[in-house]
Structure formats: structure tokens, C-alpha cells
Design a protein around this motif. Structure first.
Motif, PDB file in Angstrom:
ATOM      1  N   UNK A  59      -8.658 -22.816  63.829  1.00 33.16           N
ATOM      2  CA  UNK A  59      -9.479 -21.670  64.240  1.00 33.16           C
ATOM      3  C   UNK A  59      -8.695 -20.377  64.060  1.00 33.16           C
ATOM      4  N   UNK A  60      -7.427 -20.373  64.460  1.00 26.27           N
ATOM      5  CA  UNK A  60      -6.628 -19.160  64.315  1.00 26.27           C
ATOM      6  C   UNK A  60      -6.396 -18.821  62.841  1.00 26.27           C
ATOM      7  N   UNK A  61      -6.263 -19.816  61.986  1.00 29.59           N
ATOM      8  CA  UNK A  61      -6.138 -19.568  60.546  1.00 29.59           C
ATOM      9  C   UNK A  61      -7.418 -18.939  59.993  1.00 29.59           C
ATOM     10  N   UNK A  62      -8.564 -19.443  60.430  1.00 30.41           N
ATOM     11  CA  UNK A  62      -9.849 -18.888  59.986  1.00 30.41           C
ATOM     12  C   UNK A  62     -10.019 -17.472  60.510  1.00 30.41           C
ATOM     13  N   UNK A  63      -9.634 -17.241  61.762  1.00 28.29           N
ATOM     14  CA  UNK A  63      -9.695 -15.880  62.313  1.00 28.29           C
ATOM     15  C   UNK A  63      -8.794 -14.932  61.521  1.00 28.29           C
ATOM     16  N   UNK A  64      -7.661 -15.434  61.051  1.00 28.39           N
ATOM     17  CA  UNK A  64      -6.772 -14.608  60.228  1.00 28.39           C
ATOM     18  C   UNK A  64      -7.459 -14.212  58.924  1.00 28.39           C
ATOM     19  N   UNK A  65      -8.206 -15.141  58.331  1.00 30.30           N
ATOM     20  CA  UNK A  65      -8.949 -14.837  57.105  1.00 30.30           C
ATOM     21  C   UNK A  65     -10.017 -13.775  57.377  1.00 30.30           C
ATOM     22  N   UNK A  66     -10.673 -13.875  58.523  1.00 32.38           N
ATOM     23  CA  UNK A  66     -11.770 -12.971  58.862  1.00 32.38           C
ATOM     24  C   UNK A  66     -11.256 -11.605  59.320  1.00 32.38           C
ATOM     25  N   UNK A  67     -10.180 -11.602  60.123  1.00 27.24           N
ATOM     26  CA  UNK A  67      -9.757 -10.371  60.793  1.00 27.24           C
ATOM     27  C   UNK A  67      -8.431  -9.796  60.307  1.00 27.24           C
ATOM     28  N   UNK A  68      -7.669 -10.572  59.568  1.00 32.43           N
ATOM     29  CA  UNK A  68      -6.369 -10.098  59.107  1.00 32.43           C
ATOM     30  C   UNK A  68      -5.201 -10.494  59.989  1.00 32.43           C
ATOM     31  N   UNK A  69      -5.474 -11.153  61.109  1.00 35.69           N
ATOM     32  CA  UNK A  69      -4.404 -11.623  61.997  1.00 35.69           C
ATOM     33  C   UNK A  69      -4.881 -12.859  62.749  1.00 35.69           C
ATOM     34  N   UNK A  70      -3.925 -13.706  63.123  1.00 37.69           N
ATOM     35  CA  UNK A  70      -4.290 -14.933  63.840  1.00 37.69           C
ATOM     36  C   UNK A  70      -3.945 -14.844  65.326  1.00 37.69           C
ATOM     37  N   UNK A  71      -3.414 -13.708  65.746  1.00 36.98           N
ATOM     38  CA  UNK A  71      -3.048 -13.534  67.147  1.00 36.98           C
ATOM     39  C   UNK A  71      -4.300 -13.420  68.018  1.00 36.98           C
ATOM     40  N   UNK A  72      -4.125 -13.672  69.308  1.00 42.55           N
ATOM     41  CA  UNK A  72      -5.208 -13.491  70.270  1.00 42.55           C
ATOM     42  C   UNK A  72      -4.793 -12.402  71.241  1.00 42.55           C
ATOM     43  N   UNK A  73      -5.754 -11.701  71.819  1.00 42.92           N
ATOM     44  CA  UNK A  73      -7.188 -11.907  71.674  1.00 42.92           C
ATOM     45  C   UNK A  73      -7.720 -11.367  70.347  1.00 42.92           C
ATOM     46  N   UNK A  74      -8.820 -11.938  69.921  1.00 45.98           N
ATOM     47  CA  UNK A  74      -9.613 -11.452  68.784  1.00 45.98           C
ATOM     48  C   UNK A  74     -10.980 -11.165  69.383  1.00 45.98           C
ATOM     49  N   UNK A  75     -11.396  -9.914  69.423  1.00 44.05           N
ATOM     50  CA  UNK A  75     -12.614  -9.503  70.121  1.00 44.05           C
ATOM     51  C   UNK A  75     -13.686  -9.095  69.114  1.00 44.05           C
TER      52      UNK A  75
END
Length: 101
Positions: A59-75
Motif C-alpha cells: 500500500x505504501x509503495x502504491x501511495x508513493x506512485x500516486x503521491x510521490x512519497x510513501x510516508x504517512x500520513x497521506x491525506x
């Protein structure tokens, strides 16, 4: 279970405000507190509680693709990526966060 990009997009679309979080992260807690003080409901997806380690990493890898970072929080607000904790804090301080809601 294999987590796909489509699964993550469904999570993002599941509520007006979605926060990908870890329950032990102080930045995640601060971001959630901002929305609580604004009395804005949100869905917090606690990655470390709801998923196994490999699923959480995916999930964090996919969030990195979508947002440019895999850190949380992602809002996300209305499926738009808004940022992490410092971004939310700045938006809140300027009054722009309320306008996005």
C-alpha cells in the motif's frame, strides 16, 4: 491477499476525507487531531493495524506512485491528495483547509 492500485483507489474514494496512517505515528496523530478539532469526520486507515507487513508495504509503495512519497500520513480530500502532516497544518493555519472541506 494481493493489494492492487485499484484497491488503494477504492480506499481513497471511500470517504470525503481519507487519511492513510499508522497508529503509532505522532505526525499521523497530529493530522487526525486537526480534522477532529474542525469537527470533520474522516476515515483513518491504520496500516499497521489493518494489514500484514507485506500488505502495508505494498500500500505504501502504491501511495508513493500516486503521491510521490510513501510516508504517512497521506491525506486525501475528495480523492485529491492534499499532503502530509506539515501540509495539513499549513493549510489549516491559512484557513485553506476549511475551504477544501
Amino acid at each position: 491477499m494481493t493489494i492492487t492500485r485499484e484497491d488503494v483507489k477504492k480506499l481513497i474514494a471511500s470517504d470525503k476525507v481519507v487519511i492513510f496512517s499508522k497508529s503509532t505515528c505522532p505526525y499521523c496523530k497530529k493530522a487526525k487531531e486537526i480534522f477532529q478539532k474542525l469537527e470533520q469526520s474522516f476515515t483513518a486507515i491504520e496500516l499497521n493495524e489493518a494489514y500484514k507487513k507485506d500488505e502495508m508495504d505494498t500500500i505504501q509503495d502504491i501511495l508513493a506512485e500516486i503521491t510521490g512519497a510513501r510516508t504517512v500520513p497521506r491525506v486525501f480530500i475528495n480523492e485529491e491528495f492534499i499532503g502530509g502532516c506539515s501540509d495539513i497544518q499549513q493549510l489549516n493555519d491559512s484557513g485553506a483547509l476549511v475551504k477544501k472541506l
